[in-house]
Design an enzyme around this catalytic site. Sequence first.
Site, mmCIF file in Angstrom:
data_model
loop_
_atom_site.group_PDB
_atom_site.id
_atom_site.type_symbol
_atom_site.label_atom_id
_atom_site.label_comp_id
_atom_site.label_asym_id
_atom_site.label_seq_id
_atom_site.Cartn_x
_atom_site.Cartn_y
_atom_site.Cartn_z
ATOM 1 N N LYS A 5 1.258 1.960 11.859
ATOM 2 C CA LYS A 5 0.308 1.863 12.981
ATOM 3 C C LYS A 5 0.945 2.210 14.327
ATOM 4 C CE LYS A 5 -3.413 0.382 10.757
ATOM 5 N NZ LYS A 5 -4.590 1.269 10.624
ATOM 6 N N GLU A 22 -9.221 -3.035 17.924
ATOM 7 C CA GLU A 22 -9.705 -3.887 16.842
ATOM 8 C C GLU A 22 -8.559 -4.039 15.858
ATOM 9 O OE1 GLU A 22 -10.111 -0.634 16.869
ATOM 10 O OE2 GLU A 22 -9.243 -0.179 14.927
ATOM 11 N N SER A 25 3.067 2.218 3.615
ATOM 12 C CA SER A 25 2.592 2.189 5.001
ATOM 13 C C SER A 25 3.057 0.966 5.783
ATOM 14 C CB SER A 25 1.072 2.274 5.025
ATOM 15 O OG SER A 25 0.521 1.229 4.259
#
Lengths: 263, 396
Positions: free
Chosen positions: B86, B108, B375
């Site tokens: 991210k 969010e 990830s």
Amino acid sequence: MKNRIDACFEKLKAEDRKALITFVTAGDPDMDTTEGLVLEMFEKGADIVEIGVPFSDPIAEGGTIQRASLRSLKGGTDLDKIFALVKKLREKTDKPLLLMMYINTVFRYGTDRFFLNCKEYSIDGVIIPDMPFEERDEVKAQAEENGIYTIFLAAPTSHERIKMIAEESKGFLYIVSSLGVTGTRKEITTDFDELLAPLKEGSYCPACIGFGISNGAQAKKMASYCDGVIIGSAIVNIVEEHGRDSVPHVGEFLTSVRTALDG
Amino acid sequence: MSKTGRFGEFGGQYIPETVMTAVHELEAAYDKYKDDPEFKAELAELYRDYANRPSMLYYAEKMTRDLGGAKVYIKREDLNHTGAHKINNVLGQLLLAKKMGKKRIIAETGAGQHGVATATVCALMGLECEVYMGATDMERQSLNVYRMNLLGAKVTGVNSGTATLKDAINEAFRDWCSHIDTTFYCIGSVMGPHPYPTMVRDFQKVIGEEIKRQIMEREGRLPDAVVACVGGGSNAMGAFFDFIPDKSVRLIGAEAAGRGVDTDEHAATVAKGSLGIFHGMKSLFLQNEYGQIDEVYSISAGLDYPGIGPEHAYLHDTGRAEYLSITDEEAVKAFEYLSKTEGVIPAIESAHAVAAAMKIIPEMSRDSIVVINLSGRGDKDVYSIARYRGVELDEK
């Protein structure tokens, strides 16, 4: 046949009056109450009524209409039941009826089928808050083919876009009063003279201001900038409070707004 | 039909007029800076010195031996600063926000990883930060809530709807509508109105570019498959994008099947979704016949989303990528398997990719190569996996 919205604004203009457009969420708390509310609102001075089609995720709505949508969906409301409501209403009123709904509701129902139904059940126009000017082709051909007006929204941020949007809007242009989502506001601070100035040159459809208008005095003030006002959350608040007994309360409220507007 | 930001018929800009000017402003700023040498140099420096890029490509030798099929490589996005991919996107978007003169950032978050990354970079760049998070997710990811607070962000719980990721997005949109002048909405995945799906993919495509370079160095050839988990789909788009023209490389997305795609409790958008328009984009969504968005479920808060990014819908539609559904049970088993076999605890999201890879690897020849995009790391998930296994942890 002339669209009822055009006929309505012509009549208002001739009488030098402002339009009062009102909103209720269909099926909140049930369809019979909604039917009663729509008829009562026309009776007490509404010129046009928007019937809100509840959506699971209404991103343009504040808490009031979010909660109303949820109540309605929990009660089993769907688009077919709303068309059935419109059919019943059309036996009793010939005033303009709009559907206010999110684009996914139209798209998933089938855009062709949706507008054919609107024509069959005598809906006059649709307001789709998450379909901006740029995505107008999503419904344009089907709406025009069936004579259904698409009412577009302009916002306080629309400055250089407002003429383009007004040209596309049919029936009237919905002016969003303030930044943010639907819901009553104590104060509306947008400079409407500036925002609406581009529309003074040339001829456009009527403009009506909505979002946040909660009483007669506010309605009167907002109407001074344009051709009419739209009231939603203030009515839905009354429905939330009084439920199935809300019809006379909404009637009383609308009488006060109509009196202020005409005064 | 507007062609702006479309992947085939998917994508678009289905948003209220109030935010349209902000989206255009963002589009213009992104067009201006994306190829700007100075911007690119600044971002590259942040990737290297702050985010710890390039992330390593690790040969999972024991797993390869154990599964007895393709050679397994693991792309270690879990070793990035903040523990997931991210950060790549957030560094890009917030650098852009600074160039645009925006002072307030909203985001969010589902699992909390995007929220943590946003809070982190806001601290770094001196920006005000507010993160919207579903109340249900706040409960299952309380550690990340505290982490965001520690980083100086305000975390606002969302109780509407299912109180998960989609509701957090709804609320962030509503906030954006109200504070359009000052606020930059840092979307965490390849979703939302154009330019987000393209922009977020561009900020994540470094993953696939690195994989390609690293595997060419190690093996002298392209992999046979790249596997990544898909919620909105940002780590998968990042891993896939550079390989799209390389037709020999299978691109495999793993979506969350929750308690099974034939139950009502899953988030398998590709397997069970239909075409719709929501959160600014035309794409695939889990919805009923009237277009009401379904409640979705996954053990993984990061995959608990009823839609998928429009470029994934396009890759699926054109057959360029395949999407497999992975149940909670399969993901938890893969979570445990990777921990024990390689000493790497994956995020439960990434464990879905591991599970998908474990399905295809044994059927592949020993000279073939599979890259799993890991990830994120799994520290945040230890509590919920323990709970899933019936173990109550208490640190008091």
